[in-house]
Design a protein around this motif. Structure first.
Motif, PDB file in Angstrom:
ATOM      1  N   VAL A 254       0.855  -1.182   0.000  1.00  0.00           N
ATOM      2  CA  VAL A 254       0.000   0.000   0.000  1.00  0.00           C
ATOM      3  C   VAL A 254       0.896   1.238   0.000  1.00  0.00           C
ATOM      4  CG1 VAL A 254      -1.912   1.181   1.153  1.00  0.00           C
ATOM      5  CG2 VAL A 254      -1.677  -1.286   1.380  1.00  0.00           C
ATOM      6  N   SER A 255       0.574   2.199  -0.871  1.00  0.00           N
ATOM      7  CA  SER A 255       1.364   3.432  -0.953  1.00  0.00           C
ATOM      8  C   SER A 255       0.465   4.656  -0.891  1.00  0.00           C
ATOM      9  CB  SER A 255       2.149   3.490  -2.267  1.00  0.00           C
ATOM     10  OG  SER A 255       3.194   2.554  -2.277  1.00  0.00           O
ATOM     11  N   THR A 256       1.051   5.758  -0.481  1.00  0.00           N
ATOM     12  CA  THR A 256       0.323   7.020  -0.478  1.00  0.00           C
ATOM     13  C   THR A 256       0.083   7.505  -1.911  1.00  0.00           C
ATOM     14  OG1 THR A 256       2.464   8.112  -0.207  1.00  0.00           O
ATOM     15  CG2 THR A 256       1.143   7.828   1.765  1.00  0.00           C
ATOM     16  N   TRP A 257      -1.034   8.143  -2.127  1.00  0.00           N
ATOM     17  CA  TRP A 257      -1.355   8.854  -3.374  1.00  0.00           C
ATOM     18  C   TRP A 257      -1.546   7.929  -4.582  1.00  0.00           C
ATOM     19  CZ3 TRP A 257      -2.820  13.407  -1.904  1.00  0.00           C
ATOM     20  CH2 TRP A 257      -2.190  14.016  -0.797  1.00  0.00           C
ATOM     21  N   ASP A 258      -2.134   8.521  -5.604  1.00  0.00           N
ATOM     22  CA  ASP A 258      -2.339   7.819  -6.881  1.00  0.00           C
ATOM     23  C   ASP A 258      -0.996   7.425  -7.481  1.00  0.00           C
ATOM     24  OD1 ASP A 258      -4.561   9.297  -6.190  1.00  0.00           O
ATOM     25  OD2 ASP A 258      -5.116   9.765  -8.247  1.00  0.00           O
ATOM     26  N   SER A 259      -0.010   8.284  -7.240  1.00  0.00           N
ATOM     27  CA  SER A 259       1.321   8.024  -7.787  1.00  0.00           C
ATOM     28  C   SER A 259       1.957   6.800  -7.142  1.00  0.00           C
ATOM     29  CB  SER A 259       2.208   9.250  -7.599  1.00  0.00           C
ATOM     30  OG  SER A 259       2.181   9.649  -6.239  1.00  0.00           O
ATOM     31  N   GLY A 260       1.288   6.237  -6.138  1.00  0.00           N
ATOM     32  CA  GLY A 260       1.749   4.994  -5.528  1.00  0.00           C
ATOM     33  C   GLY A 260       1.523   3.770  -6.400  1.00  0.00           C
ATOM     34  N   LEU A 261       0.638   3.877  -7.392  1.00  0.00           N
ATOM     35  CA  LEU A 261       0.351   2.695  -8.229  1.00  0.00           C
ATOM     36  C   LEU A 261       1.584   2.148  -8.940  1.00  0.00           C
ATOM     37  CD1 LEU A 261      -3.173   3.210  -9.862  1.00  0.00           C
ATOM     38  CD2 LEU A 261      -2.470   1.427  -8.267  1.00  0.00           C
ATOM     39  N   PRO A 262       2.317   2.993  -9.690  1.00  0.00           N
ATOM     40  CA  PRO A 262       3.534   2.465 -10.313  1.00  0.00           C
ATOM     41  C   PRO A 262       4.600   2.044  -9.297  1.00  0.00           C
ATOM     42  CG  PRO A 262       3.280   4.830 -10.767  1.00  0.00           C
ATOM     43  CD  PRO A 262       2.006   4.359 -10.132  1.00  0.00           C
ATOM     44  N   VAL A 263       4.599   2.686  -8.153  1.00  0.00           N
ATOM     45  CA  VAL A 263       5.538   2.303  -7.084  1.00  0.00           C
ATOM     46  C   VAL A 263       5.192   0.892  -6.587  1.00  0.00           C
ATOM     47  CG1 VAL A 263       6.245   2.838  -4.715  1.00  0.00           C
ATOM     48  CG2 VAL A 263       5.967   4.677  -6.388  1.00  0.00           C
ATOM     49  N   ASN A 264       3.890   0.679  -6.363  1.00  0.00           N
ATOM     50  CA  ASN A 264       3.433  -0.651  -5.937  1.00  0.00           C
ATOM     51  C   ASN A 264       3.799  -1.726  -6.954  1.00  0.00           C
ATOM     52  OD1 ASN A 264       2.288   0.562  -3.750  1.00  0.00           O
ATOM     53  ND2 ASN A 264       0.164   0.122  -4.296  1.00  0.00           N
TER      54      ASN A 264
ATOM     55  N   ALA B  37      10.381   2.781  -3.653  1.00  0.00           N
ATOM     56  CA  ALA B  37      10.791   4.165  -3.371  1.00  0.00           C
ATOM     57  C   ALA B  37      11.836   4.633  -4.388  1.00  0.00           C
ATOM     58  CB  ALA B  37      11.341   4.267  -1.950  1.00  0.00           C
ATOM     59  N   ASN B  38      12.782   3.757  -4.697  1.00  0.00           N
ATOM     60  CA  ASN B  38      13.797   4.101  -5.710  1.00  0.00           C
ATOM     61  C   ASN B  38      13.157   4.475  -7.041  1.00  0.00           C
ATOM     62  OD1 ASN B  38      16.506   1.781  -4.866  1.00  0.00           O
ATOM     63  ND2 ASN B  38      16.024   3.802  -4.111  1.00  0.00           N
ATOM     64  N   SER B  39      12.118   3.738  -7.410  1.00  0.00           N
ATOM     65  CA  SER B  39      11.526   3.960  -8.733  1.00  0.00           C
ATOM     66  C   SER B  39      10.923   5.354  -8.839  1.00  0.00           C
ATOM     67  CB  SER B  39      10.483   2.884  -9.051  1.00  0.00           C
ATOM     68  OG  SER B  39       9.312   3.071  -8.269  1.00  0.00           O
ATOM     69  N   ILE B  40      10.378   5.854  -7.753  1.00  0.00           N
ATOM     70  CA  ILE B  40       9.791   7.199  -7.848  1.00  0.00           C
ATOM     71  C   ILE B  40      10.851   8.275  -7.612  1.00  0.00           C
ATOM     72  CG2 ILE B  40       8.938   7.377  -5.465  1.00  0.00           C
ATOM     73  CD1 ILE B  40       6.399   8.644  -6.850  1.00  0.00           C
ATOM     74  N   GLU B  41      11.888   7.941  -6.858  1.00  0.00           N
ATOM     75  CA  GLU B  41      13.002   8.874  -6.703  1.00  0.00           C
ATOM     76  C   GLU B  41      13.672   9.142  -8.056  1.00  0.00           C
ATOM     77  OE1 GLU B  41      14.217   7.683  -2.070  1.00  0.00           O
ATOM     78  OE2 GLU B  41      15.267   6.741  -3.743  1.00  0.00           O
ATOM     79  N   ASP B  42      13.525   8.205  -8.970  1.00  0.00           N
ATOM     80  CA  ASP B  42      14.110   8.356 -10.311  1.00  0.00           C
ATOM     81  C   ASP B  42      13.291   9.242 -11.247  1.00  0.00           C
ATOM     82  OD1 ASP B  42      16.398   6.868  -9.986  1.00  0.00           O
ATOM     83  OD2 ASP B  42      15.462   4.976 -10.586  1.00  0.00           O
ATOM     84  N   THR B  43      12.050   9.513 -10.907  1.00  0.00           N
ATOM     85  CA  THR B  43      11.195  10.276 -11.820  1.00  0.00           C
ATOM     86  C   THR B  43      11.229  11.768 -11.460  1.00  0.00           C
ATOM     87  OG1 THR B  43       9.203  10.126 -10.467  1.00  0.00           O
ATOM     88  CG2 THR B  43       9.609   8.310 -12.009  1.00  0.00           C
ATOM     89  N   ILE B  44      10.806  12.578 -12.394  1.00  0.00           N
ATOM     90  CA  ILE B  44      10.680  14.016 -12.116  1.00  0.00           C
ATOM     91  C   ILE B  44       9.270  14.275 -11.605  1.00  0.00           C
ATOM     92  CG2 ILE B  44      10.709  16.338 -13.081  1.00  0.00           C
ATOM     93  CD1 ILE B  44      13.430  15.145 -13.269  1.00  0.00           C
ATOM     94  N   ASN B  45       9.160  14.748 -10.389  1.00  0.00           N
ATOM     95  CA  ASN B  45       7.848  15.086  -9.837  1.00  0.00           C
ATOM     96  C   ASN B  45       8.065  16.126  -8.751  1.00  0.00           C
ATOM     97  OD1 ASN B  45       7.810  13.758  -6.997  1.00  0.00           O
ATOM     98  ND2 ASN B  45       8.775  12.251  -8.333  1.00  0.00           N
ATOM     99  N   CYS B  46       6.977  16.659  -8.245  1.00  0.00           N
ATOM    100  CA  CYS B  46       7.077  17.801  -7.326  1.00  0.00           C
ATOM    101  C   CYS B  46       7.737  17.494  -6.003  1.00  0.00           C
ATOM    102  CB  CYS B  46       5.674  18.328  -7.016  1.00  0.00           C
ATOM    103  SG  CYS B  46       4.625  17.079  -6.227  1.00  0.00           S
TER     104      CYS B  46
END
Ligand code: SD4
Length: 318
Positions: free
Chosen positions: A8-18, A40-49
């Motif tokens: 389970v992840s926070t936010w909609d952006s958690g889907l690709p993280v999951n 966590a690494n996978s989203i740290e690699d993306t450009i986001n706010c």
């Protein structure tokens, strides 16, 4: 229904993280700790706010990253005010595994990262962050805002309340913020990770809840795990995720436990609470999950199996 593995992840952006975590949990029968770190690494690699080096800077224009991680043995590690390192969550894990300490900050954290094979990245804002920062500088208002990306998005928010309603903007962007991920693996063990660039345009040196064990993240392998997103100052005030886990220990469901923590927070100053957002998500040892937030607009993502073993993904809102 009780189930494992689950992430389970926070936010909609958690889907690709999951999805990244799921590969480790399900396909590789792996450890929850490895799953939450990889996610966590996978989203740290993306450009986001709000996560990683592409995120919004502090008010002096510097991106400073905060992260923490906790495993099933109550091992934990954290970094804060970390600059120019791409994967703060992995540095946090190394602090946990390679040092006698839990928490390294600033220069010390960066030095430790460099000594352990991490690279120094350019001292440069992402194009998105640069633009947002220039916009912010016009007024330089020091005022934390709710659901940062929601405010920035050019698109109209599509209505999406109630369980499993979609929450995207018309321009296709996700509702997004600090990334917290908690997982239960096939062996029945819990772990969690929390990674963020923190509140946009914060004061230099400001830390939120996200790197603080017991505030932004807490895991107790006998009971459950919880992670938070939103205005960190308010979460720290009540040791938020620790409250959530303790409530589950006393028999509350994950959602009830999150609700009790939110109510405790609101009670401090109900008027003020109308103007900031905090959301908690939690899972227990049985793989049940739940969430609660102060205000509408919070969302979380679940990846698990239904009774027939089918993988499902869901987004829920309050
Ligand atoms: C913080 N909880 O730094 C984090 C970031 C966040 O909206 O979620 N900001 O307080």
């Amino acid at each position: 229904a009780p189930q494992k593995p689950i992430v389970v992840s926070t936010w909609d952006s958690g889907l690709p993280v999951n999805a990244v975590a799921w590969k480790i949990l399900r396909e590789k029968n792996g450890r929850a700790l490895d799953a939450v770190e990889a996610g966590a690494n996978s989203i740290e690699d993306t450009i986001n706010c709000c996560v990683g080096l592409g995120g919004n800077p502090d008010r002096d224009g510097k991106v400073t990253l905060d992260a923490c991680i906790m495993d099933e043995h109550a091992n934990c590690g954290a970094v804060a005010y970390l600059q120019r390192i791409k994967h703060p969550i992995s540095v946090a894990r190394k602090v946990m595994e390679l040092t006698p300490h839990v928490f390294l900050v600033g220069d010390g954290a960066q030095q430790f990262a460099l000594a352990n094979g991490f690279q120094l990245e350019p001292d440069k804002l992402s194009a998105d962050a640069e633009k947002t920062y220039k916009e912010w500088l016009k007024k330089s208002e020091y005022k934390p805002v709710m659901n940062i990306e929601q405010q920035q998005s050019k698109g109209q928010k599509k209505e999406g309340h109630g369980p499993f309603a979609p929450n995207r903007f018309d321009d296709g962007s996700f509702n997004h913020d600090t990334m917290g991920t908690i997982a239960l693996d096939n062996a029945g063990n819990l772990s969690g990770a929390c990674t963020t660039s923190g509140m946009g345009f914060k004061m230099k040196g400001r830390l939120g809840d996200s790197p603080i064990i017991g505030a932004g993240l807490f895991v107790d392998n006998e009971v459950g795990a919880a992670v938070s997103s939103g205005q960190g100052e308010e979460v720290i005030r009540i040791a938020g995720t620790h409250v959530v886990v303790e409530m589950m220990r006393m028999g509350k469901s994950p959602e009830e436990a999150c609700k009790i923590a939110i109510e405790r927070l609101v009670k401090i100053n109900p008027e003020k609470a109308k103007n900031f957002q905090v959301g908690f998500i939690a899972i227990n040892k049985a793989g049940e999950y739940g969430a609660y937030s102060i205000n509408p607009g919070f969302s979380y993502s679940v990846t698990a199996s239904d009774a027939g073993g089918k993988v499902f993904m869901a987004i829920s809102h309050y």
